[in-house]
Design an enzyme around this catalytic site. Structure first.
Site, PDB file in Angstrom:
ATOM      1  N   HIS A  56       0.831  -1.212   0.000  1.00 16.44           N
ATOM      2  CA  HIS A  56       0.000   0.000   0.000  1.00 16.44           C
ATOM      3  C   HIS A  56       0.863   1.259   0.000  1.00 16.44           C
ATOM      4  O   HIS A  56       2.066   1.229   0.266  1.00 16.44           O
ATOM      5  CB  HIS A  56      -0.957   0.002   1.199  1.00 16.44           C
ATOM      6  CG  HIS A  56      -0.274   0.048   2.544  1.00 16.44           C
ATOM      7  ND1 HIS A  56       0.020   1.233   3.196  1.00 16.44           N
ATOM      8  CD2 HIS A  56       0.167  -0.939   3.359  1.00 16.44           C
ATOM      9  CE1 HIS A  56       0.602   0.972   4.360  1.00 16.44           C
ATOM     10  NE2 HIS A  56       0.700  -0.342   4.489  1.00 16.44           N
ATOM     11  N   CYS A  68       2.725  -5.198   6.927  1.00 16.66           N
ATOM     12  CA  CYS A  68       2.434  -4.934   5.519  1.00 16.66           C
ATOM     13  C   CYS A  68       3.605  -4.214   4.861  1.00 16.66           C
ATOM     14  O   CYS A  68       4.565  -3.812   5.518  1.00 16.66           O
ATOM     15  CB  CYS A  68       1.149  -4.109   5.391  1.00 16.66           C
ATOM     16  SG  CYS A  68      -0.344  -5.067   5.723  1.00 16.66           S
TER      17      CYS A  68
END
Length: 518
Positions: free
Chosen positions: A401, A420
């Site tokens: 992301h 992440c």
């Protein structure tokens, strides 16, 4: 018999292999009926891990012995190449001692051959035993069938050559291992003593050791090293070589010899050879056939590389999981991007880091608690996911992301997230992935202009591989190293019986306690 070779300290069971003219004569005179009659008893004395493979070999041969003098010579040549795979010579085959019993020589030879073949094809240890979460596509080879087919076709040597990875990443790293072993055998390089920071233009008694070290690894030419011999000044030529060293080790390229650079200089040639050996093992675990279009994230280096048509075409810095929240080793498909994504906060992060701060904190960060009790952060400039999310399928809530926190991309130690992968210039990267379909690219650009949450499919499946490589060959053909932030080198080394003494990581900034992003 336990052997320790190449200074790697790897202890494994050595299986005695008959060799030489006397052994060859014994092999030619093996009576198949005598051999078959004693097979079960002999096989039962082999290590349990190899028994099934050995039995399968002789099922395929109809119980006939396979080793002749010529095949033994080929096997000896194959075994001589173990070092290029960073495998201890002699740990699989012992050509010095001849088997006293001609019947056991046949089975022990086969056991040695299939053991070595499986190590080349699949690695020495199972990855799940040394990593908490490892979900990559494993390499898998029918070793008994491959061995018997190779013997029948007189292609034994060629078959062994196909077992280890043959891609440039592996072969170049293998060549790097051989180079660091040569440096070690030649005495290594002088130890660099830690001490005060050496600033550009300063003089320091440690400069001669620095020069010798940089020459040994190729950051400084031998001619320049000769010219600087005996010099104590930290001049411009040496500073340029130090910057090359810093780039290879993922350090800040300021030319200063501060604590982090000095720690990396403290590693010996033997330390680095052993670190390369660990990473060659990791590569042997992996399936050989790769998607020509894929995204690879090296979590040890915090670097992402985009491959298209089998070639690296784009790279970005990334921020990955901290040592407490490690990004796992995963291989998952990716087929859509979400423009302007909201963030549904994992329960653990919400309980530990968000809800205790009260409703005022939630309001200030565009967060609310939905009807199911989940904390949700609205899309927008404060969103922890930034302006785009790359969705991975079935990925344990691990995804790639964007991020509003750009400063971390400038750090050398970028293991800072909750697991992440935060991608530098993520919106531009999303546009690159969508370029093949102008309509989808226009849909994404429209969403970015309107700030509407929009899912855009790529129209194709792109593989994403999250890897942990602390030694690899860079784009200039040099061996690059990263320190063992996740302590996975240490765990793998313990499983292999390799003693490692790698530098400790020196972070260039503390992790922000207010950084709640995934």
């Amino acid at each position: 018999m336990n052997r320790r070779e190449l200074g790697l300290g790897v202890a494994t069971t050595t299986l005695t292999l008959a060799a030489g003219s006397s052994a060859a004569a014994q092999q030619r005179s093996v009576d198949p009926q005598v051999f078959i009659a004693g097979f079960d008893a002999q096989a039962a004395r082999l290590p349990a891990a190899v028994q099934a493979d050995v039995r399968k070999v002789y099922e395929l041969t109809g119980g006939k012995p396979i080793w002749t003098a010529d095949r033994l010579r080929v096997l000896q040549e194959v075994a001589a190449g173990a070092e290029r795979h960073a495998l201890p010579v002699g740990d699989f085959f012992d050509f010095v001692g001849l088997a006293a019993d001609r019947e056991t020589a046949e089975i022990r030879t086969t056991a040695a051959a299939v053991t070595y073949a499986r190590v080349l094809a699949e690695g020495r240890v199972r990855p799940e035993t040394v990593e908490e979460l490892w979900e990559m596509q494993k390499n898998s080879v029918d070793i008994p069938r491959g061995l018997t087919d190779a013997v029948s076709a007189n292609r034994l040597s060629q078959w062994f050559d196909t077992l280890a990875p043959t891609d440039l990443g592996y072969t170049n790293l293998s060549a790097g291992y051989a180079r660091y072993r040569r440096i070690t055998r030649a005495g290594g390089w002088p130890a660099f003593r830690p001490g005060p920071t050496i600033e550009p233009g300063a003089s320091d008694a440690r400069i001669p050791a620095l020069v010798a070290r940089l020459v040994a690894e190729g950051d400084l030419t031998a001619a320049a090293g000769e010219r600087l011999k005996g010099n104590l000044a930290y001049g411009s030529d040496l500073q340029q070589a130090v910057r090359s060293f810093q780039v290879r080790h993922g350090l800040g390229t300021d030319g200063r010899l501060g604590p982090a650079t000095q720690r990396s200089l403290g590693a010996s040639a033997e330390d680095r050879a052993r670190q390369i050996a660990l990473n060659l093992e990791r590569r042997r675990w992996l399936k050989r056939e790769l998607q020509p279009e894929r995204i690879e994230v090296n979590t040890a280096a915090a670097i992402m590389v985009y491959w298209k048509d089998g070639k690296p075409v784009h790279s970005n810095r990334v921020v990955v999981g901290s040592s407490e929240n490690q990004t796992p080793s995963l291989e998952k498909p990716f087929a859509s991007v979400v423009a302007n994504p909201p963030w549904t906060v994992p329960m653990g992060i919400a309980r530990r880091e968000i809800l205790p701060k009260g409703p005022g904190y939630l309001a200030a960060n565009d967060m609310y608690v939905n009807s199911d009790g989940w904390v949700v952060q609205r899309a927008g400039p404060r969103s922890s996911l930034g302006y785009v999310k790359f969705e991975l399928r079935d990925s344990y809530a691990i995804f790639l992301h964007d991020t509003p926190s750009k400063a971390a991309f400038n750090l050398s130690v970028r293991q800072r997230s909750h697991g992440c992968v935060r991608v530098q210039n993520a919106v531009e990267f999303a546009r690159l992935l969508l370029q093949p379909d102008p309509a989808k690219l226009a849909q994404f650009d429209t969403a970015q202009d309107s700030r509407e949450t929009t899912r855009v499919t790529t129209g194709r499946e792109i593989g994403v591989r999250l890897l942990y490589w602390t030694a690899f060959v860079d784009g200039q053909g040099r061996v690059a190293f990263r320190e063992d932030v996740y302590q996975r080198d240490a765990k793998l080394a313990q499983a292999l019986g390799i003693a490692v003494n790698l530098p400790r990581v020196v972070a260039d900034a503390p992790i922000d306690p207010n950084d709640i992003a995934p």
